[in-house]
Design an enzyme around this catalytic site. Structure first.
Site, PDB file in Angstrom:
ATOM      1  N   LYS A 124      -3.724 -11.787  -7.039  1.00 34.43           N
ATOM      2  CA  LYS A 124      -4.854 -10.904  -6.749  1.00 34.43           C
ATOM      3  C   LYS A 124      -5.235 -10.229  -8.073  1.00 34.43           C
ATOM      4  O   LYS A 124      -4.343  -9.897  -8.840  1.00 34.43           O
ATOM      5  CB  LYS A 124      -4.457  -9.830  -5.730  1.00 34.43           C
ATOM      6  CG  LYS A 124      -3.990 -10.376  -4.383  1.00 34.43           C
ATOM      7  CD  LYS A 124      -3.403  -9.235  -3.525  1.00 34.43           C
ATOM      8  CE  LYS A 124      -2.742  -9.784  -2.284  1.00 34.43           C
ATOM      9  NZ  LYS A 124      -2.028  -8.781  -1.479  1.00 34.43           N
ATOM     10  N   THR A 168       7.350  -0.056   0.463  1.00 31.11           N
ATOM     11  CA  THR A 168       8.381  -0.587  -0.444  1.00 31.11           C
ATOM     12  C   THR A 168       8.140  -0.182  -1.893  1.00 31.11           C
ATOM     13  O   THR A 168       8.999  -0.429  -2.743  1.00 31.11           O
ATOM     14  CB  THR A 168       8.403  -2.127  -0.351  1.00 31.11           C
ATOM     15  OG1 THR A 168       7.056  -2.553  -0.258  1.00 31.11           O
ATOM     16  CG2 THR A 168       9.193  -2.609   0.823  1.00 31.11           C
ATOM     17  N   GLU A 211      -5.634  -3.759   3.017  1.00 34.26           N
ATOM     18  CA  GLU A 211      -5.070  -3.723   1.658  1.00 34.26           C
ATOM     19  C   GLU A 211      -4.900  -2.299   1.138  1.00 34.26           C
ATOM     20  O   GLU A 211      -5.724  -1.440   1.440  1.00 34.26           O
ATOM     21  CB  GLU A 211      -6.038  -4.444   0.699  1.00 34.26           C
ATOM     22  CG  GLU A 211      -5.595  -5.797   0.243  1.00 34.26           C
ATOM     23  CD  GLU A 211      -4.334  -5.817  -0.624  1.00 34.26           C
ATOM     24  OE1 GLU A 211      -3.907  -4.769  -1.112  1.00 34.26           O
ATOM     25  OE2 GLU A 211      -3.783  -6.908  -0.799  1.00 34.26           O
ATOM     26  N   ASP A 212      -3.864  -2.079   0.324  1.00 29.02           N
ATOM     27  CA  ASP A 212      -3.692  -0.751  -0.285  1.00 29.02           C
ATOM     28  C   ASP A 212      -3.912  -0.778  -1.795  1.00 29.02           C
ATOM     29  O   ASP A 212      -3.797   0.265  -2.439  1.00 29.02           O
ATOM     30  CB  ASP A 212      -2.284  -0.203  -0.009  1.00 29.02           C
ATOM     31  CG  ASP A 212      -1.237  -0.938  -0.822  1.00 29.02           C
ATOM     32  OD1 ASP A 212      -1.276  -2.191  -0.855  1.00 29.02           O
ATOM     33  OD2 ASP A 212      -0.385  -0.278  -1.442  1.00 29.02           O
ATOM     34  N   ASN A 255       9.280 -11.767  -1.635  1.00 33.47           N
ATOM     35  CA  ASN A 255      10.312 -11.314  -0.691  1.00 33.47           C
ATOM     36  C   ASN A 255       9.720 -10.986   0.680  1.00 33.47           C
ATOM     37  O   ASN A 255      10.360 -10.321   1.492  1.00 33.47           O
ATOM     38  CB  ASN A 255      10.994 -10.059  -1.250  1.00 33.47           C
ATOM     39  CG  ASN A 255      11.716 -10.338  -2.558  1.00 33.47           C
ATOM     40  OD1 ASN A 255      12.539 -11.249  -2.639  1.00 33.47           O
ATOM     41  ND2 ASN A 255      11.414  -9.568  -3.597  1.00 33.47           N
ATOM     42  N   ASP A 299      -1.901  -7.217   4.042  1.00 29.15           N
ATOM     43  CA  ASP A 299      -1.022  -7.141   2.884  1.00 29.15           C
ATOM     44  C   ASP A 299       0.312  -6.554   3.398  1.00 29.15           C
ATOM     45  O   ASP A 299       0.367  -6.018   4.505  1.00 29.15           O
ATOM     46  CB  ASP A 299      -1.672  -6.221   1.834  1.00 29.15           C
ATOM     47  CG  ASP A 299      -0.764  -5.944   0.666  1.00 29.15           C
ATOM     48  OD1 ASP A 299      -0.171  -6.901   0.132  1.00 29.15           O
ATOM     49  OD2 ASP A 299      -0.630  -4.758   0.276  1.00 29.15           O
ATOM     50  N   LEU A 300       1.366  -6.669   2.618  1.00 31.49           N
ATOM     51  CA  LEU A 300       2.679  -6.178   3.078  1.00 31.49           C
ATOM     52  C   LEU A 300       3.024  -4.810   2.467  1.00 31.49           C
ATOM     53  O   LEU A 300       3.032  -3.786   3.153  1.00 31.49           O
ATOM     54  CB  LEU A 300       3.768  -7.197   2.723  1.00 31.49           C
ATOM     55  CG  LEU A 300       5.196  -6.778   3.050  1.00 31.49           C
ATOM     56  CD1 LEU A 300       5.438  -6.735   4.552  1.00 31.49           C
ATOM     57  CD2 LEU A 300       6.210  -7.727   2.393  1.00 31.49           C
ATOM     58  N   ASP A 301       3.295  -4.838   1.138  1.00 32.15           N
ATOM     59  CA  ASP A 301       3.777  -3.628   0.463  1.00 32.15           C
ATOM     60  C   ASP A 301       2.694  -2.562   0.445  1.00 32.15           C
ATOM     61  O   ASP A 301       1.603  -2.791  -0.069  1.00 32.15           O
ATOM     62  CB  ASP A 301       4.191  -3.958  -0.981  1.00 32.15           C
ATOM     63  CG  ASP A 301       5.357  -4.939  -1.041  1.00 32.15           C
ATOM     64  OD1 ASP A 301       6.346  -4.715  -0.330  1.00 32.15           O
ATOM     65  OD2 ASP A 301       5.281  -5.922  -1.798  1.00 32.15           O
ATOM     66  N   LYS A 323       1.052  -1.689  -8.228  1.00 32.47           N
ATOM     67  CA  LYS A 323       0.695  -2.019  -6.835  1.00 32.47           C
ATOM     68  C   LYS A 323      -0.139  -3.293  -6.762  1.00 32.47           C
ATOM     69  O   LYS A 323      -1.171  -3.396  -7.423  1.00 32.47           O
ATOM     70  CB  LYS A 323      -0.060  -0.852  -6.190  1.00 32.47           C
ATOM     71  CG  LYS A 323       0.860   0.274  -5.810  1.00 32.47           C
ATOM     72  CD  LYS A 323       0.147   1.282  -4.944  1.00 32.47           C
ATOM     73  CE  LYS A 323       1.118   2.380  -4.544  1.00 32.47           C
ATOM     74  NZ  LYS A 323       0.423   3.522  -3.946  1.00 32.47           N
ATOM     75  N   GLY A 324       0.312  -4.224  -5.960  1.00 28.26           N
ATOM     76  CA  GLY A 324      -0.423  -5.474  -5.767  1.00 28.26           C
ATOM     77  C   GLY A 324      -0.257  -6.478  -6.906  1.00 28.26           C
ATOM     78  O   GLY A 324      -0.822  -7.562  -6.864  1.00 28.26           O
ATOM     79  N   SER A 382       0.347 -11.597   0.897  1.00 26.56           N
ATOM     80  CA  SER A 382       1.066 -10.681  -0.003  1.00 26.56           C
ATOM     81  C   SER A 382       1.424 -11.347  -1.322  1.00 26.56           C
ATOM     82  O   SER A 382       1.668 -12.549  -1.371  1.00 26.56           O
ATOM     83  CB  SER A 382       2.355 -10.222   0.701  1.00 26.56           C
ATOM     84  OG  SER A 382       3.234  -9.615  -0.212  1.00 26.56           O
ATOM     85  N   ALA A 383       1.498 -10.543  -2.391  1.00 22.50           N
ATOM     86  CA  ALA A 383       1.926 -11.039  -3.699  1.00 22.50           C
ATOM     87  C   ALA A 383       3.441 -11.184  -3.777  1.00 22.50           C
ATOM     88  O   ALA A 383       3.969 -11.805  -4.688  1.00 22.50           O
ATOM     89  CB  ALA A 383       1.464 -10.077  -4.790  1.00 22.50           C
ATOM     90  N   SER A 384       4.143 -10.605  -2.810  1.00 25.32           N
ATOM     91  CA  SER A 384       5.612 -10.557  -2.893  1.00 25.32           C
ATOM     92  C   SER A 384       6.260 -11.895  -2.563  1.00 25.32           C
ATOM     93  O   SER A 384       5.841 -12.589  -1.645  1.00 25.32           O
ATOM     94  CB  SER A 384       6.150  -9.500  -1.932  1.00 25.32           C
ATOM     95  OG  SER A 384       7.555  -9.561  -1.901  1.00 25.32           O
ATOM     96  N   ARG A 397       5.381  -9.868  -9.817  1.00 27.76           N
ATOM     97  CA  ARG A 397       6.616  -9.416 -10.475  1.00 27.76           C
ATOM     98  C   ARG A 397       6.567  -9.697 -11.975  1.00 27.76           C
ATOM     99  O   ARG A 397       6.937  -8.856 -12.800  1.00 27.76           O
ATOM    100  CB  ARG A 397       7.816 -10.121  -9.836  1.00 27.76           C
ATOM    101  CG  ARG A 397       9.152  -9.498 -10.212  1.00 27.76           C
ATOM    102  CD  ARG A 397      10.307 -10.297  -9.629  1.00 27.76           C
ATOM    103  NE  ARG A 397      10.100 -10.601  -8.219  1.00 27.76           N
ATOM    104  CZ  ARG A 397      10.761 -11.545  -7.542  1.00 27.76           C
ATOM    105  NH1 ARG A 397      11.687 -12.273  -8.154  1.00 27.76           N
ATOM    106  NH2 ARG A 397      10.510 -11.768  -6.267  1.00 27.76           N
TER     107      ARG A 397
HETATM  108  C1  BG6 Z   1       3.254  -6.623  -4.250  1.00 28.04           C
HETATM  109  C2  BG6 Z   1       3.642  -5.242  -4.708  1.00 28.04           C
HETATM  110  O1  BG6 Z   1       3.027  -6.638  -2.875  1.00 28.04           O
HETATM  111  O2  BG6 Z   1       4.291  -7.560  -4.566  1.00 28.04           O
HETATM  112  C3  BG6 Z   1       3.966  -5.258  -6.194  1.00 28.04           C
HETATM  113  O3  BG6 Z   1       2.579  -4.334  -4.458  1.00 28.04           O
HETATM  114  C4  BG6 Z   1       5.053  -6.289  -6.456  1.00 28.04           C
HETATM  115  O4  BG6 Z   1       4.371  -3.985  -6.609  1.00 28.04           O
HETATM  116  C5  BG6 Z   1       4.604  -7.656  -5.947  1.00 28.04           C
HETATM  117  O5  BG6 Z   1       5.329  -6.358  -7.856  1.00 28.04           O
HETATM  118  C6  BG6 Z   1       5.674  -8.747  -6.140  1.00 28.04           C
HETATM  119  O6  BG6 Z   1       6.758  -8.443  -5.317  1.00 28.04           O
HETATM  120  P1  BG6 Z   1       8.168  -9.185  -5.367  1.00 28.04           P
HETATM  121  O7  BG6 Z   1       8.846  -8.746  -4.085  1.00 28.04           O
HETATM  122  O8  BG6 Z   1       7.917 -10.654  -5.378  1.00 28.04           O
HETATM  123  O9  BG6 Z   1       8.872  -8.731  -6.592  1.00 28.04           O
HETATM  124 MG    MG Z   2       0.091  -3.707  -1.301  1.00 27.27          MG
END
Ligand code: BG6
Ligand code: MG
Length: 224
Positions: free
Chosen positions: A145, A17, A169-170, A118, A9-11, A45-46, A114-116, A49
């Site tokens: 997730k 972050t 994973e966190d 970014n 996982d990333l964040d 967390k996880g 990752s869910a992000s 957005r």
């Molecule tokens: C997850 C974070 O990795 O990504 C969440 O733990 C975040 O807090 C999610 O909302 C989405 O991230 P992003 O960068 O697409 O807004």
């Molecule tokens: Mg995470």
């Protein structure tokens, strides 16, 4: 023996972050006239957005039109990206590069899950992108997730059987996703929160090469 793959996982696992997500969500909450606490940020967390904004608006008891919702999603992300833009390798969490280097030297396939949306720019910023054979992020999935989709796509991209994948994973939702993908889950953070994980560590400083070798020699599928 089947090939073993690692998924990170990333964040909260590679970089901290959560503090930047918090500042950007807090700014939006304050603009909308309510407070958003660090404790409430834990719920994010996880979480995707879109879902975070839904929870935030629930906290503030705010009804939004679709146009407002979309605008606030963009505004939050622009504020978040301004923080990301300032990031460098000093923000990598302790000992993450040591573990990535250990795996890469042994030619173990590595993916990001990752869910992000970014994820790629963040990995570029902290100079870790080259360690990853596959990046699966919020742009690649339809289900968030705890659905296992993100990790199953990562396993497929690495050409590794899910039962031969090990996930760091966190977030509780992330551990649940790894478990339901039939992968070995490693919780990074508070073991009382991540109690469903197969293994728990405070951070990567606690993960030594004996443990990694144990995983690499584990019975695959189902290393745990
Ligand atoms: C997850 C974070 O990795 O990504 C969440 O733990 C975040 O807090 C999610 O909302 C989405 O991230 P992003 O960068 O697409 O807004
Ligand atoms: Mg995470």
């Amino acid at each position: 023996m089947d090939k073993i793959g690692f998924i990170f996982d990333l964040d909260g696992v590679i970089v901290d972050t959560a503090k930047y997500h918090y500042l950007a969500w807090k700014k939006l909450a304050n603009e909308l006239g309510f407070e958003f606490t660090k404790e409430q940020n834990e719920l994010f967390k996880g979480v995707s957005r879109k879902r975070c904004l839904e929870i935030l608006l629930d906290i503030g008891n705010i009804e939004a039109t679709q146009a407002q919702f979309d605008r606030w999603m963009v505004e939050k992300n622009e504020d978040y990206l301004a923080y990301i833009d300032q990031m460098d390798a000093t923000e990598i969490l302790p000992d993450v590069p040591r573990v990535l280097e250990f795996l890469q030297q042994r030619k173990v396939p590595i993916a990001l899950g990752s869910a992000s949306k970014n994820a790629k720019p963040i990995l570029e910023k902290v100079n870790l992108l080259s360690y990853f054979d596959s990046i699966v992020d919020g742009n690649s999935v339809t289900k968030a997730k705890p659905d296992p989709e993100v990790f199953l796509i990562a396993a497929k991209n690495l050409e590794v059987t899910p039962g031969c994948c090990i996930v760091f994973e966190d977030a509780v939702a992330g551990i649940q996703a790894a478990n339901s993908a039939n992968m070995t889950s490693i919780g990074i953070g508070d073991p009382n929160v991540l109690k469903e994980a197969n293994y728990n560590f405070k951070d990567f400083t606690e993960i030594n090469k004996d443990f990694l070798n144990l995983l690499l020699k584990g019975r695959c599928p189902n290393i745990r």
